[in-house]
Design an enzyme around this catalytic site. Structure first.
Site, PDB file in Angstrom:
ATOM      1  N   GLU A 184     -11.556  14.369  -7.903  1.00  0.00           N
ATOM      2  CA  GLU A 184     -10.656  15.620  -8.876  1.00  0.00           C
ATOM      3  C   GLU A 184     -10.930  15.766 -10.043  1.00  0.00           C
ATOM      4  O   GLU A 184     -10.893  14.710 -10.532  1.00  0.00           O
ATOM      5  CB  GLU A 184      -9.361  15.919  -8.113  1.00  0.00           C
ATOM      6  CG  GLU A 184      -8.354  17.139  -8.531  1.00  0.00           C
ATOM      7  CD  GLU A 184      -7.269  17.365  -8.410  1.00  0.00           C
ATOM      8  OE1 GLU A 184      -6.909  16.388  -7.124  1.00  0.00           O
ATOM      9  OE2 GLU A 184      -6.791  17.703  -9.050  1.00  0.00           O
ATOM     10  N   GLU A 193      -4.518  22.233 -17.024  1.00  0.00           N
ATOM     11  CA  GLU A 193      -3.199  22.667 -16.282  1.00  0.00           C
ATOM     12  C   GLU A 193      -2.496  21.715 -17.185  1.00  0.00           C
ATOM     13  O   GLU A 193      -2.623  21.580 -18.582  1.00  0.00           O
ATOM     14  CB  GLU A 193      -3.218  20.999 -15.639  1.00  0.00           C
ATOM     15  CG  GLU A 193      -3.758  20.998 -14.332  1.00  0.00           C
ATOM     16  CD  GLU A 193      -3.692  20.118 -13.357  1.00  0.00           C
ATOM     17  OE1 GLU A 193      -3.209  19.675 -11.978  1.00  0.00           O
ATOM     18  OE2 GLU A 193      -3.639  18.511 -13.256  1.00  0.00           O
TER      19      GLU A 193
END
Length: 523
Positions: free
Chosen positions: A189, A194
């Site tokens: 991933e 974020e």
């Protein structure tokens, strides 16, 4: 999420001026990256939508969100109420009040409202779009390009203004499109951006992270946190977030400032330890989403969710994908850097079992990758807990056996516990499987209790059963099993994925409790 090193750099405009003319970073007063525009001499490669930039990157895919609707040829909505695997509070829906395009922007909006929907992710083979067993206390949107835009290597860039408030969790990230190495995070991933709880208690960081390793709880994540120079908060204005991903290296950028790098020396997947580029050598797709609450936001600044902070909007100006014309196959040759970044070392990949020395240690108070503990039962449970061995546990000679051990309990009559790796390995050079064993409780209903050991390879080959006498209670015994005898019972030792399986007699297991330690193979 883990603890990240935080760094401040020069203002984006100053950093951009320091980048060499071969770089592709830069910034203006609005934080928008402006890449070099003069194309090199030569014809435009077929996959390029525009002439290549001076850096060598060319645009291969973009959404400027200039229409009046989300483009179904570039994005599809995920629809579920699974909590994202992080105990998040939202249901992801396909609703115009939660995601829309207008005024040259894509907006994703999280709204406080109860909702229900599928309790499985969209790619689950048992996914049912009409399922309503999942529940959430917010609605939001999660868009992905899977099947519409999938790439191996490139520069992936977004210009966006982030939401704020306790519980807000916007993300711009990538997942594998084919899951070539197995389920999350075996196939990797890539988190481009974020942020959580912006403007709560002064929170102003963004994060860039990789996830890899083994399946939970052997998963690994490594990354860096970053603060935009000048005390700017990502929730106050638009900024540009990007990664450049090439074979063996991934770099993170904000407003053209290269702030972090990770390389293949610090990532791995236990599904392919022999491949140093894995799992980041396959095609990935893009994801845009706004989560609400969950494990990470709840552990930063506060607990729970501030309902008064919602609704919140995540606004995206554009998403662009570039690839390196210097070498499309590896993505190399177009890197940009200002020379002032954190090289995150990642996590050291474990050796493959067939690379080990004279001893391959599987468990010695802790489980050594690539092995993990698993159980199988027809009903009930087989529990394993790592505990401190009590002083009264001794060998026949009376020596104290101290330290952490694995304590295995059978709350079933039909179950096994085992150490297993995702991949199979050639262990034919080893002579013995050894371990230390202590019985705390015998099975409840067994008159003459026994234990069974086996080592397995990928179905249909197996070792067969190797019977063991049940040792006297509370005394440690050292067990040594010749690999040759397991081979004679049917084991293919050239592709073992499960070198340790232990159980009391099948059908007569309930109540048994044993401890094991020092599980290893000896050449």
């Amino acid at each position: 999420m883990g603890t990240f090193q935080i760094r401040n750099t020069l203002a984006a405009s100053v950093a951009a001026a320091a980048i060499s003319t071969t770089g592709c970073g830069g910034g203006d007063n609005n934080g928008q990256v402006k890449l070099p525009v003069d194309p090199p001499v030569g014809e435009r490669p077929e996959r390029c939508l525009e002439d290549p930039l001076n850096s060598g990157y060319c645009l291969v895919w973009a959404d400027e969100f200039s229409g009046d609707a989300i483009d179904p040829e570039k994005w599809n909505h995920e629809k579920n109420c699974t909590g994202g695997g992080n105990n998040e509070a939202q249901c992801y829906v396909d609703d115009e009040k939660n995601s829309w395009v207008a005024n040259d922007l894509l907006t994703i909006k999280a709204i406080r409202e109860d909702a229900s929907g599928p309790n499985r992710v969209d790619d689950d083979p048992n996914y049912d779009p009409d399922d309503t067993s999942g529940n959430g206390s917010y609605t939001s949107a999660r868009l992905r390009s899977k099947g519409l835009g999938d790439w191996k290597y490139g520069r992936f860039e977004m210009r966006a203004k982030l939401p704020q408030g306790q519980g807000s969790w916007p993300a711009f990230w990538m997942l594998p499109s084919e899951w070539a190495y197995g389920s999350w995070p075996l196939s990797g991933e890539i988190d481009i951006l974020e942020a959580v709880n912006l403007k709560v208690g002064g929170e102003d960081q963004i994060h860039g992270t990789l996830h890899y390793g083994d399946i939970w709880p052997g998963n690994v994540y490594t990354g860096e946190a970053y603060r935009i120079p000048g005390d700017l908060n990502p929730a106050d204005d638009f900024h540009t977030y990007a990664v450049e991903w090439e074979e063996g290296e991934i770099r993170w950028y904000v407003d053209g400032d290269h702030y972090a790098t990770q390389t293949r020396d610090g990532w791995f997947t236990t599904a392919a330890l022999e491949n140093p580029n894995a799992p980041f050598d396959q095609s990935f797709h893009l994801i845009l989403n706004l989560a609400v609450g969950g494990d990470w936001p709840a552990n930063v600044n506060d607990t729970g969710i501030d309902e008064s902070a919602f609704p919140q909007e995540y606004q995206i100006d554009y998403v662009r994908v570039y690839q390196c014309t210097e070498d499309f196959d590896t993505g190399r040759g177009c890197a940009s850097s200002d020379g002032e970044f954190v090289h995150n070392p990642g996590a050291e990949p474990p050796k493959t079992p067939d690379q080990a020395g004279d001893e391959l240690v599987i468990f010695d108070g802790e489980i050594h990758p690539p092995y993990q503990w698993y159980t199988y039962t027809t009903d009930g449970e087989v529990d394993m807990e790592i505990v401190a061995s009590s002083p009264e546990g001794v060998y026949g000679a009376g020596d104290c056996f101290c330290g952490d051990v694995a304590e295995i309990s059978w709350n079933t009559n039909e179950g096994i516990g085992f150490f297993q790796s995702t991949s199979s390995y050639d262990l034919s050079d080893y002579t013995y499987i050894e371990f230390d064993l202590r019985v705390l409780q015998e099975p409840v209903y067994a008159d003459s209790p026994t234990l069974t050991f086996r080592a397995d390879c990928v179905y249909p080959c197996s070792s067969g059963d190797y019977p063991l006498d049940m040792p006297p209670k509370n005394n440690w015994r050292h067990i040594q099993i010749p690999i040759l005898e397991l081979e004679q019972a049917g084991l293919n030792s050239k592709r073992i994925n499960t070198p340790f399986v232990l159980s009391p007699e099948w059908g007569r297991q309930l109540g048994a409790v044993v401890q094991v330690d020092n599980v290893k193979l000896i050449r």
